[in-house]
Design a protein around this motif. Structure first.
Motif, PDB file in Angstrom:
ATOM      1  N   GLU A  82      36.449  11.823  40.272  1.00  0.00           N
ATOM      2  CA  GLU A  82      37.155  12.336  41.445  1.00  0.00           C
ATOM      3  C   GLU A  82      37.115  11.315  42.582  1.00  0.00           C
ATOM      4  O   GLU A  82      38.124  11.069  43.250  1.00  0.00           O
ATOM      5  CB  GLU A  82      36.519  13.651  41.895  1.00  0.00           C
ATOM      6  CG  GLU A  82      37.100  14.250  43.157  1.00  0.00           C
ATOM      7  CD  GLU A  82      38.448  14.908  42.940  1.00  0.00           C
ATOM      8  OE1 GLU A  82      39.103  15.267  43.932  1.00  0.00           O
ATOM      9  OE2 GLU A  82      38.860  15.043  41.762  1.00  0.00           O
ATOM     10  N   TYR A  87      42.182  10.766  37.818  1.00  0.00           N
ATOM     11  CA  TYR A  87      42.507  12.165  37.567  1.00  0.00           C
ATOM     12  C   TYR A  87      42.861  12.443  36.110  1.00  0.00           C
ATOM     13  O   TYR A  87      42.625  13.547  35.610  1.00  0.00           O
ATOM     14  CB  TYR A  87      43.653  12.601  38.483  1.00  0.00           C
ATOM     15  CG  TYR A  87      43.320  12.459  39.951  1.00  0.00           C
ATOM     16  CD1 TYR A  87      42.138  12.985  40.460  1.00  0.00           C
ATOM     17  CD2 TYR A  87      44.177  11.795  40.823  1.00  0.00           C
ATOM     18  CE1 TYR A  87      41.827  12.851  41.812  1.00  0.00           C
ATOM     19  CE2 TYR A  87      43.877  11.661  42.172  1.00  0.00           C
ATOM     20  CZ  TYR A  87      42.699  12.195  42.655  1.00  0.00           C
ATOM     21  OH  TYR A  87      42.392  12.067  43.979  1.00  0.00           O
ATOM     22  N   ARG A  91      41.334  15.452  33.519  1.00  0.00           N
ATOM     23  CA  ARG A  91      42.093  16.402  32.703  1.00  0.00           C
ATOM     24  C   ARG A  91      41.720  16.306  31.227  1.00  0.00           C
ATOM     25  O   ARG A  91      41.506  17.323  30.562  1.00  0.00           O
ATOM     26  CB  ARG A  91      43.592  16.147  32.871  1.00  0.00           C
ATOM     27  CG  ARG A  91      44.469  17.150  32.136  1.00  0.00           C
ATOM     28  CD  ARG A  91      45.927  16.805  32.278  1.00  0.00           C
ATOM     29  NE  ARG A  91      46.237  15.507  31.682  1.00  0.00           N
ATOM     30  CZ  ARG A  91      47.442  14.930  31.738  1.00  0.00           C
ATOM     31  NH1 ARG A  91      48.421  15.523  32.402  1.00  0.00           N
ATOM     32  NH2 ARG A  91      47.653  13.768  31.171  1.00  0.00           N
ATOM     33  N   PHE A 153      34.566  23.251  38.511  1.00  0.00           N
ATOM     34  CA  PHE A 153      34.805  23.430  39.939  1.00  0.00           C
ATOM     35  C   PHE A 153      33.782  22.669  40.782  1.00  0.00           C
ATOM     36  O   PHE A 153      34.120  22.022  41.768  1.00  0.00           O
ATOM     37  CB  PHE A 153      34.774  24.914  40.297  1.00  0.00           C
ATOM     38  CG  PHE A 153      35.796  25.750  39.564  1.00  0.00           C
ATOM     39  CD1 PHE A 153      36.994  25.190  39.144  1.00  0.00           C
ATOM     40  CD2 PHE A 153      35.561  27.088  39.285  1.00  0.00           C
ATOM     41  CE1 PHE A 153      37.941  25.938  38.459  1.00  0.00           C
ATOM     42  CE2 PHE A 153      36.497  27.849  38.609  1.00  0.00           C
ATOM     43  CZ  PHE A 153      37.689  27.276  38.192  1.00  0.00           C
ATOM     44  N   LEU A 156      34.350  18.914  40.725  1.00  0.00           N
ATOM     45  CA  LEU A 156      35.538  18.510  41.486  1.00  0.00           C
ATOM     46  C   LEU A 156      35.366  18.744  42.979  1.00  0.00           C
ATOM     47  O   LEU A 156      36.323  18.600  43.748  1.00  0.00           O
ATOM     48  CB  LEU A 156      36.768  19.274  40.980  1.00  0.00           C
ATOM     49  CG  LEU A 156      37.221  18.962  39.557  1.00  0.00           C
ATOM     50  CD1 LEU A 156      38.427  19.814  39.186  1.00  0.00           C
ATOM     51  CD2 LEU A 156      37.540  17.480  39.392  1.00  0.00           C
ATOM     52  N   ARG A 158      34.617  21.632  44.397  1.00  0.00           N
ATOM     53  CA  ARG A 158      35.132  22.951  44.755  1.00  0.00           C
ATOM     54  C   ARG A 158      34.101  24.021  44.381  1.00  0.00           C
ATOM     55  O   ARG A 158      34.401  24.979  43.661  1.00  0.00           O
ATOM     56  CB  ARG A 158      36.460  23.208  44.031  1.00  0.00           C
ATOM     57  CG  ARG A 158      37.539  22.198  44.327  1.00  0.00           C
ATOM     58  CD  ARG A 158      37.995  22.254  45.770  1.00  0.00           C
ATOM     59  NE  ARG A 158      38.608  23.538  46.072  1.00  0.00           N
ATOM     60  CZ  ARG A 158      39.885  23.812  45.869  1.00  0.00           C
ATOM     61  NH1 ARG A 158      40.697  22.887  45.372  1.00  0.00           N
ATOM     62  NH2 ARG A 158      40.372  24.986  46.177  1.00  0.00           N
ATOM     63  N   LEU A 161      34.916  27.693  44.704  1.00  0.00           N
ATOM     64  CA  LEU A 161      35.620  28.361  43.614  1.00  0.00           C
ATOM     65  C   LEU A 161      34.642  28.903  42.580  1.00  0.00           C
ATOM     66  O   LEU A 161      34.856  29.983  42.017  1.00  0.00           O
ATOM     67  CB  LEU A 161      36.603  27.391  42.944  1.00  0.00           C
ATOM     68  CG  LEU A 161      37.960  27.191  43.618  1.00  0.00           C
ATOM     69  CD1 LEU A 161      38.775  26.168  42.844  1.00  0.00           C
ATOM     70  CD2 LEU A 161      38.708  28.509  43.717  1.00  0.00           C
ATOM     71  N   ILE A 208      42.654  28.829  36.333  1.00  0.00           N
ATOM     72  CA  ILE A 208      42.482  28.018  37.548  1.00  0.00           C
ATOM     73  C   ILE A 208      42.132  26.582  37.180  1.00  0.00           C
ATOM     74  O   ILE A 208      42.620  25.623  37.801  1.00  0.00           O
ATOM     75  CB  ILE A 208      41.391  28.625  38.442  1.00  0.00           C
ATOM     76  CG1 ILE A 208      41.799  30.032  38.899  1.00  0.00           C
ATOM     77  CG2 ILE A 208      41.134  27.729  39.660  1.00  0.00           C
ATOM     78  CD1 ILE A 208      40.712  30.757  39.659  1.00  0.00           C
ATOM     79  N   LEU A 212      44.162  23.255  38.375  1.00  0.00           N
ATOM     80  CA  LEU A 212      43.555  22.182  39.176  1.00  0.00           C
ATOM     81  C   LEU A 212      43.719  20.823  38.510  1.00  0.00           C
ATOM     82  O   LEU A 212      44.085  19.840  39.149  1.00  0.00           O
ATOM     83  CB  LEU A 212      42.073  22.473  39.400  1.00  0.00           C
ATOM     84  CG  LEU A 212      41.693  23.477  40.484  1.00  0.00           C
ATOM     85  CD1 LEU A 212      40.178  23.662  40.514  1.00  0.00           C
ATOM     86  CD2 LEU A 212      42.190  22.994  41.840  1.00  0.00           C
ATOM     87  N   THR A 213      43.402  20.741  37.233  1.00  0.00           N
ATOM     88  CA  THR A 213      43.464  19.452  36.539  1.00  0.00           C
ATOM     89  C   THR A 213      44.903  18.988  36.364  1.00  0.00           C
ATOM     90  O   THR A 213      45.185  17.789  36.369  1.00  0.00           O
ATOM     91  CB  THR A 213      42.777  19.543  35.167  1.00  0.00           C
ATOM     92  OG1 THR A 213      43.357  20.620  34.396  1.00  0.00           O
ATOM     93  CG2 THR A 213      41.288  19.799  35.335  1.00  0.00           C
ATOM     94  N   ARG A 216      46.036  17.523  39.781  1.00  0.00           N
ATOM     95  CA  ARG A 216      45.419  16.227  40.058  1.00  0.00           C
ATOM     96  C   ARG A 216      45.978  15.114  39.186  1.00  0.00           C
ATOM     97  O   ARG A 216      46.022  13.955  39.604  1.00  0.00           O
ATOM     98  CB  ARG A 216      43.897  16.322  39.860  1.00  0.00           C
ATOM     99  CG  ARG A 216      43.157  16.917  41.049  1.00  0.00           C
ATOM    100  CD  ARG A 216      41.695  17.159  40.689  1.00  0.00           C
ATOM    101  NE  ARG A 216      40.869  17.328  41.863  1.00  0.00           N
ATOM    102  CZ  ARG A 216      40.814  18.410  42.595  1.00  0.00           C
ATOM    103  NH1 ARG A 216      41.566  19.449  42.267  1.00  0.00           N
ATOM    104  NH2 ARG A 216      40.030  18.489  43.654  1.00  0.00           N
TER     105      ARG A 216
END
Length: 528
Positions: A82, A87, A91, A153, A156, A158, A161, A208, A212-213, A216
């Motif tokens: 990150e 990115y 993924r 999460f 990343l 987050r 989350l 989710i 997100l992935t 990004r």
């Protein structure tokens, strides 16, 4: 007086923000689970609650064998990718990890499902739990996916989350269990609701996670590496951490199995109630440990010379929050148990007093382990947990034979003290890190004296009045003693004001508390 260097202040601010977001979600989740556990325990009774707890022991243990270290190392690699804006790697690693964990989770679920008769008879010493064990086996696959999403999460950046997902899981679990119990499904309904909570949260977490992935990695080329190439470094780095986690859960579940052979269902139910109430301390401790791991990793990669100062501050601030919380819960265990679970769980009072007090030393372990994991020393984490295991294996059944549940808690406490001592010794001697024991001792002393004074001043009141008045007095005594004893230095006050003042909802209150302690500190400084 200015705060620490800009890099350290930025790191502290980010860690505080993420930790606070995770804290809010974790607090909401824990509050829901705590309230739910009260209702569930009252509806099931201590005997039924004990059976419900035992039904989840084996699946909760075997879920560990669906990781192979991916869960622990995923956070480190995701945070690094990150920061480097790789990115597409994020993924692809998420996809590969998901496929890998679903395969292992499905296999472990099948093992428990088809060997439930044998496991219920030999491991749980209760053959009649076999059908219930079949149902609880599906917890393995559900929790496997749920854990992967939470770590995604956190890695990343987050963490909020992850906290929100935990809250969702708690809402679904508790509401479904209570509904099924009200309809008369008993322990079966409780187990089904527990499994369903993780299953639904896992599905939503996956949705989710993919979103997100995908966002990004938009407009970047796919990674050409195979799934094995992507998974291999995660497993390689995470294997010692994986082994550490297995040891930790083995210790916990080993104690449960010891109790299954030495304690009655009523005592096991009371022990489970005490463990549930101890989560009050975990509300403070878990967010800190969650954000420190990636924080140490970032510092080690970019500003390694700042590691000693980051460690010292992390340890002191962790103890500043965890120690008073743990000792307050320990001191007011009678009021908490009576109010929440009632007279039928009177055994839980002494269990909670001991168990909560143990958590006051946890920052030495949790901060040390976060440091080891973040700077590339996962084998040291393994050794810390091996110390726990070596201590618990002989002590738990021996002390349980003489002291029952109290003996198991004594063995667990001795093991954690030994683990904390080993971690502190290595960090001081090998890593040359400073602990600031003088200030830490003042924090512990202030916590102990505050707990004693608050309990003595309110013990004659009813349980609710004693708990509320005790909490207010404890906070007043503790903050006052921190300031009067000069447990913090001038930079600490500046750091705490700037970092905590930016938190939503509680910023002004925390700044006022910090300023009050600082005023007392300055007063003592002037007269000495």
């Amino acid at each position: 007086m200015t705060s620490e260097g800009s890099d350290l202040w930025k790191l502290g601010s980010e860690a505080a923000r993420e930790g606070y977001g995770f804290f809010i979600g974790n607090t909401a989740s824990t509050a829901i689970l705590a309230i739910g556990s009260i209702v569930i325990a009252r509806l099931l009774g201590s005997d039924g609650y004990g059976l419900y707890s035992l039904s989840l022991v084996i699946p909760s243990f075997l879920v560990l064998f669906t990781s192979l270290g991916i869960d622990q190392s995923l956070i480190k690699y995701l945070s690094e990718y990150e920061s480097k804006k790789l990115y597409h790697r994020i993924r692809e690693i998420f996809k590969a990890s998901l496929i890998f964990k679903i395969a292992l989770g499905s296999a472990a679920t099948a093992v428990v499902y088809f060997s439930s008769d044998l496991l219920a008879s030999i491991a749980l010493n209760r053959p009649y739990l076999a059908p219930m064990l079949k149902l609880s086996s599906f917890l393995i696959l559900s929790q496997t996916i749920y854990t992967l999403c939470s770590n995604l999460f956190i890695g990343l950046g987050r963490a909020s989350l992850a906290g929100a997902l935990a809250t969702l899981q708690a809402v679904i679990k508790v509401s479904l269990i209570i509904a099924l119990l009200a309809l008369g499904f008993g322990v079966w309904g409780a187990v089904f609701g527990h499994v369903s909570g993780y299953a639904v949260a896992a599905v939503i977490g996956l949705a989710i996670g993919f979103l997100l992935t995908r966002i990004r990695s938009r407009n970047v080329l796919d990674d050409e590496g195979s799934a094995f190439t992507l998974i291999k470094p995660l497993i390689s780095y995470g294997l010692p951490l994986y082994a550490s986690t297995i040891i930790l859960v083995t210790v916990s579940q080993y104690n449960n199995l010891v109790l299954a052979n030495f304690a009655s269902n009523i005592e096991i139910g009371s022990y489970a109630a005490a463990v549930n109430l101890s989560t009050i301390t975990l509300l403070v401790m878990t967010p800190i440990a969650t954000v420190l791991y990636p924080s140490f990793s970032k510092v080690e990669a970019t500003n390694k010379e700042n590691l000693p100062r980051v460690f010292e501050l992390a340890l002191r601030y962790s103890i500043l929050l965890v120690a008073p919380t743990a000792l307050f819960v320990s001191a007011f265990s009678r009021q908490l148990v009576n109010l929440i679970y009632g007279a039928g769980f009177h055994h839980a009072i002494s269990y909670l007093a001991l168990y909560a007090a143990l958590y006051s030393i946890y920052p030495f372990i949790s901060v040390g382990v976060s440091y080891f994991n973040g700077v590339g020393l996962p084998k040291k984490t393994l050794l810390v947990n091996l110390v726990r295991l070596v201590m618990v294996l002989p002590l738990s059944p021996l002390l349980a034979y003489f002291f029952n549940v109290i003996g198991v808690i004594m063995a667990f406490t001795a093991a954690n003290l030994a683990a904390a001592a080993y971690a502190a010794f290595f960090l001081a001697r090998k890593e040359k890190l400073q602990f600031g024991f003088n200030r830490i001792a003042k924090i512990y002393l202030g916590s102990v004296l505050s707990a004693i004074a608050a309990y003595a001043a309110t013990s004659f009141l009813g349980d609710l009045a004693s708990l509320l008045a005790g909490a207010a007095l404890f906070l007043l005594f503790y903050v006052s003693l921190i300031g009067l004893s000069r447990a913090l230095d001038e930079r600490d006050y500046v750091n705490l004001r700037e970092i905590l003042g930016r938190l939503r909802f509680v910023g002004r209150v925390t700044v006022a508390v910090v300023r009050y302690a600082e005023i007392l500190d300055n007063f003592i400084r002037k007269i000495l």
